[in-house]
Design an enzyme around this catalytic site. Structure first.
Site, short mmCIF file in Angstrom:
data_model
loop_
_atom_site.label_atom_id
_atom_site.label_comp_id
_atom_site.label_asym_id
_atom_site.label_seq_id
_atom_site.Cartn_x
_atom_site.Cartn_y
_atom_site.Cartn_z
CB CYS A 62 -0.88 -0.02 1.25
SG CYS A 62 -1.90 1.45 1.45
CG HIS A 85 2.39 8.34 2.00
ND1 HIS A 85 2.66 8.76 0.72
CD2 HIS A 85 1.05 8.16 2.05
CE1 HIS A 85 1.53 8.84 0.03
NE2 HIS A 85 0.53 8.47 0.82
#
Ligand code: APR
Ligand code: ZN
Length: 366
Positions: A40, A45
């Site tokens: 994911c 991030h």
């Protein structure tokens, strides 16, 4: 015990796959043998430092596995159960939980990448290692809070079960539980990766009329058509706001979703939303990002702009329901998970995501 895990030591550097130590589950905790873990963008991030987590940390928050052992007092699951892991294990006692928003549980948020008591079970010698989302499933084994273990009655393939840990509730939930898309309405989805495809599936389940996929990659757009998109808008070709307005008779879409995570795409999703429509922001933008919204337009056109974390879902209720939707053929997760990797290939898996490979990847464990 020892377990192999993918550890982030420093932002901007690859994950290090190595042996770490994992302590026994304490009261209210569960030892899970991981079956699969999804690739994911949220982990990415952290790797880039666009989102922060205490380091070092074992990443991976989209996972499923089998209960190996339970700590004292655990009644929610038992050894042998197949479980989906929730990265917001709710305490059930805080203000948010009591208000029916277990997806933003205050106790979980306050303890972050540690167990509910604020300590870690992962370490390497005397160095403690944090657990992303109290899941840390880029590892063969994980210790998680019992409320983060959601048992599945009818076993399903582990890679599909892992999806129900993040991208499915996040995306389908954004459409069904947060925006509450109405039948026949028009939907535009900005960003058609693993999560965006689930927003599209959710919009289809809600019987939306037009479902407009917006992305900068042609491959992602074509792939989105398999999941219920009716129109494609390539934002790299021409202003996506204009294109969505053309498809919707000049009005804009009733419901728009931002599913990439940037100030620019939030603005795009806002601008392509019609009068009295709803803009739902799902993607997590880099820390400090501020999206410029036309403040007058917001009021005069009575738009609703809202953020949606973890699909505004209640893991323990909604994940079993999503499993049922998969089993009944209404959630085509078999088409979603297209790439499989070993834990050793985790950095390669993220490179594939950066290259814009379609669909979702998953790490599978033996
Ligand atoms: N306009 C439209 N689409 C874009 C743009 C843009 N300017 N920039 C990137 N995209 C597309 C990418 O091409 C990709 O298809 O957004 C998609 C993002 O998909 P993934 O990389 O697979 O990310 P995903 O795992 O779906 O997560 C999306 O949701 O939960 C959050 O943290 C997560 O912020 C992330 C977001
Ligand atoms: Zn995720």
């Amino acid at each position: 015990m020892k377990t192999k895990a993918a550890v982030l030591y420093k932002y901007g550097q690859p994950l290090v796959v190595e042996e770490v130590e994992l302590d026994e589950p304490k009261a209210g905790e569960v030892l899970v043998k991981i079956g699969a873990a999804g690739i994911c963008r949220s982990d990415r991030h952290f790797m880039h430092g666009h989102a922060h987590i205490r380091l070092p940390a074992v990443l991976g928050h989209e996972g499923a596995g089998t209960v190996e052992k339970v700590g004292p007092g655990v009644t929610l699951c038992k050894p042998g159960d197949q479980v989906v892991l929730s990265f917001v294990p709710a305490c059930g006692r805080c203000q948010s939980c009591l208000e029916g928003r277990s997806n933003i549980c205050d106790t979980h948020m306050a303890t972050g990448p540690n167990m509910m008591d604020g300590t870690c079970r992962l370490h390497k010698g005397s160095q403690y290692i944090n657990h992303m989302g109290k899941v840390a499933c880029f590892a063969e084994y994980a210790v998680v809070p019992d409320t983060g273990c959601v048992p599945i009655k009818t076993p399903i393939p582990m890679d599909k079960a892992a999806m129900i840990g993040c991208c499915v509730p996040t995306g389908v939930g954004a459409a069904l539980f947060s925006a509450k898309v109405r039948a026949g309405s028009t939907v535009a989805v900005v960003g058609c990766g693993g999560v965006g495809l689930n927003v599209i599936m959710g919009a289809k389940l809600a019987n939306a009329g037009k479902i407009i996929a917006v992305d900068i990659l042609e491959g992602q757009l074509e792939f989105a058509m398999k999941f219920g998109a009716t129109h494609m808008v390539n934002a790299a070709d021409r202003d996506p706001v204009e294109q969505v307005k053309e498809i919707t008779g000049g009005q804009g879409a009733d419901y728009t979703f931002e599913v990439f995570g940037s100030a620019e795409t939030v603005k795009t999703a806002y601008e392509m939303c019609r009068k009295s429509g709803t803009v739902t922001v799902v993607g997590i933008a880099p820390i400090g990002a501020e999206a410029g919204i036309n403040a007058v337009d917001l009021v005069r056109n009575e738009k609703t702009l809202r953020g949606c974390y973890y699909g505004s879902a209640h893991s323990r209720v909604d994940m079993p329901m999503l499993v049922e939707l998969y089993l009944s053929g209404k959630l085509p997760l078999d088409d979603l998970v297209v790439r499989h990797y070993s834990l050793d290939q985790v950095n390669e898996a993220y490179d594939d995501m950066d290259r814009g490979e379609v669909g979702r990847g998953a790490i599978v464990f033996q």
